[in-house]
Design an enzyme around this catalytic site. Structure first.
Site, mmCIF file in Angstrom:
data_model
loop_
_atom_site.group_PDB
_atom_site.id
_atom_site.type_symbol
_atom_site.label_atom_id
_atom_site.label_comp_id
_atom_site.label_asym_id
_atom_site.label_seq_id
_atom_site.Cartn_x
_atom_site.Cartn_y
_atom_site.Cartn_z
ATOM 1 N N ASP A 96 8.623 3.368 -7.234
ATOM 2 C CA ASP A 96 8.469 4.289 -8.364
ATOM 3 C C ASP A 96 7.980 5.663 -7.905
ATOM 4 O O ASP A 96 7.350 5.802 -6.856
ATOM 5 C CB ASP A 96 7.531 3.707 -9.436
ATOM 6 C CG ASP A 96 6.150 3.337 -8.900
ATOM 7 O OD1 ASP A 96 6.046 2.878 -7.738
ATOM 8 O OD2 ASP A 96 5.161 3.512 -9.635
ATOM 9 N N GLU A 159 3.454 1.085 -8.536
ATOM 10 C CA GLU A 159 2.225 1.424 -7.788
ATOM 11 C C GLU A 159 1.496 2.571 -8.474
ATOM 12 O O GLU A 159 0.278 2.592 -8.546
ATOM 13 C CB GLU A 159 2.553 1.810 -6.342
ATOM 14 C CG GLU A 159 1.327 1.944 -5.432
ATOM 15 C CD GLU A 159 0.632 3.298 -5.487
ATOM 16 O OE1 GLU A 159 -0.545 3.382 -5.106
ATOM 17 O OE2 GLU A 159 1.258 4.281 -5.919
HETATM 18 ZN ZN LIG Z 1 2.488 6.347 -3.095
#
Ligand SMILES: [Zn+2]
Length: 427
Positions: A96, A159
């Site tokens: 992401d 994340e």
């Molecule tokens: Zn990162």
């Protein structure tokens, strides 16, 4: 020619492939929130890694925080067994990227190459690192096909929003367990000659002060929660912030300012809700009956979480002593304990040796001021042999005109391949 030299040479020879792979990854706009194109990028990685002889699994973090049918949280875990049993080295990258924001002079999802750099959102954080780890693994497999053990590469979701639909989910399902994986390298952009051993701790909490609503023309009939919060802020200024500045860590945290305990006030709100933009009337006169503040406390490995919490309670109790009617509540929102892998851990010494070999100088050891997916690998996965190591400059992450240097990627991939050779005994 030594195997180390052959690995380095072959990686340099595949520079074009490395750049094209990075560009392809940048061109898939995996924005989070809300979590777009996760399946697309997993399918892309699936095709690539299948071709390189990996066994792959696409795993949706069904029911995890953030997962929905509209924005499913897809992850990929790929594994390639060697010729003999042995240990497993895992490269974990998040797929992401954060929103683009303003100020770009290039297309954020164009993957433009200019002056030896690849530009785009996620170039350094961390599609360049993901690409480098793939090239490193492919070259190692081609040159040392008889290695022992296994190589894993994962591309994981979310994340940037806590990792619950990514590494945390996979760790709960056993993908990061000491039985399956022995060494973890997270190619976050920590600079090509630095090894990141871990991160500080985090404690987010909401502090609420309580009051009593009344007409704004007669505040003496109520009790103003915002004034109570003002007293809390004042007490923090007088006693808490100076005390935090005194606490220094032995952890090699960068930048220097983060070597101490820190506290940020993320938000504060008291009284009537802010009105919608299309409301043109006046607010109404009321004494606020509650005020809420969200604090973001980053703590050191030398501190424990109970101590951190007690410190905030002590501030509030001191205010209570001086203010009749003062009442408060603390609600914990999020906690992550600090973690730091030992310098003697095998993954650390291997990567340090490889950095030395590629750059001809010692690696620098750092600790991150904020957390990243290592927290889940450490806490849920119980894996202590984990570091972040990858190309790119951390300061460019999340900024406009983000880029990753092509030479940095090549050299990082060389370090990764040499570390694989060291850990899996390629030749
Ligand atoms: Zn990162």
């Amino acid at each position: 020619m030594s195997i180390a030299d052959r690995l380095k040479e072959e990686i340099a020879a595949r520079q074009e492939d490395l750049v094209a792979l990075t560009q392809d990854l940048i061109r898939i706009p995996t924005l989070n929130p809300p979590g777009r194109e996760y399946r697309t990028i997993c399918d892309y990685l699936d095709r690539r890694l299948l071709r390189s002889g990996f066994h792959t699994e696409l795993i949706r973090a069904e029911g995890a925080r953030g997962d929905s049918d509209r924005y499913p949280r897809w992850n990929i875990v790929a594994r390639r067994e060697g010729k003999a049993p042995g240990q497993c080295v895992h490269f974990n990258s998040h797929i992401d990227v954060v929103e683009t924001g303003h100020g770009w002079t290039v297309d954020p999802f164009g993957g433009e190459v200019k002056d030896g750099k690849v530009y785009g959102r996620g170039a350094c954080d961390m599609k360049g690192g993901l690409a480098a780890s793939i090239i490193a693994a492919e070259v190692f497999i081609d040159l040392c096909p008889d290695y022992a053990g296994a190589i894993e590469i994962s591309g994981t979701a979310d994340e940037e929003s806590g990792g619950f639909g990514g590494v945390a989910y996979l760790a709960e399902k056993g993908y990061f367990s000491p039985e399956r994986v022995q060494h973890v390298i997270i190619p976050e952009p920590l600079n090509k000659d630095r090894i990141c051993l871990g991160h500080r701790g985090v404690w987010w909490a909401e502090v609420e002060t309580k009051g009593e609503i009344a007409h704004g023309s007669m505040p003496f009939l109520g009790d103003c929660a915002v004034r109570h919060m003002g007293a809390v802020l004042q007490e923090m200024e007088t006693s808490l912030f100076p005390a935090l500045a005194e606490k220094r860590t032995e952890m090699p945290v960068v930048p220097e300012g983060a070597k101490q305990s820190t506290l940020n006030i993320n938000s504060i709100h008291g009284g009537e809700k802010e009105q919608e933009e299309d409301y043109s009337g006046l607010p109404s006169p009321c004494v606020p009956d509650r005020c809420r503040m969200v604090i973001d406390r980053r703590f050191l490995i030398e501190e424990d979480i109970e101590e951190v919490q007690a410190e905030i309670r002590a501030v509030l109790e001191r205010v209570r002593d001086g203010r009749p009617g003062f009442d408060y509540e603390i609600t914990e929102l999020f906690r992550v304990l600090p973690t730091m892998t030992e310098r003697e851990a095998p993954v650390v010494t291997s990567v340090a040796g490889a950095v030395n070999e590629v750059f001809g100088r010692e690696a620098t050891y750092v600790v991150s001021p904020g957390t990243y997916d290592q927290k889940h690998i450490d806490r849920i996965g119980r894996l202590k042999n984990c570091i972040a190591y990858g190309p790119g400059i951390l300061d460019l992450a999340h900024k406009p005109d983000e880029y990753v240097g092509i030479e940095d990627m090549v050299q990082s991939a060389q370090v990764m391949a040499l570390a694989l050779n060291d850990l899996l005994g390629g030749a």
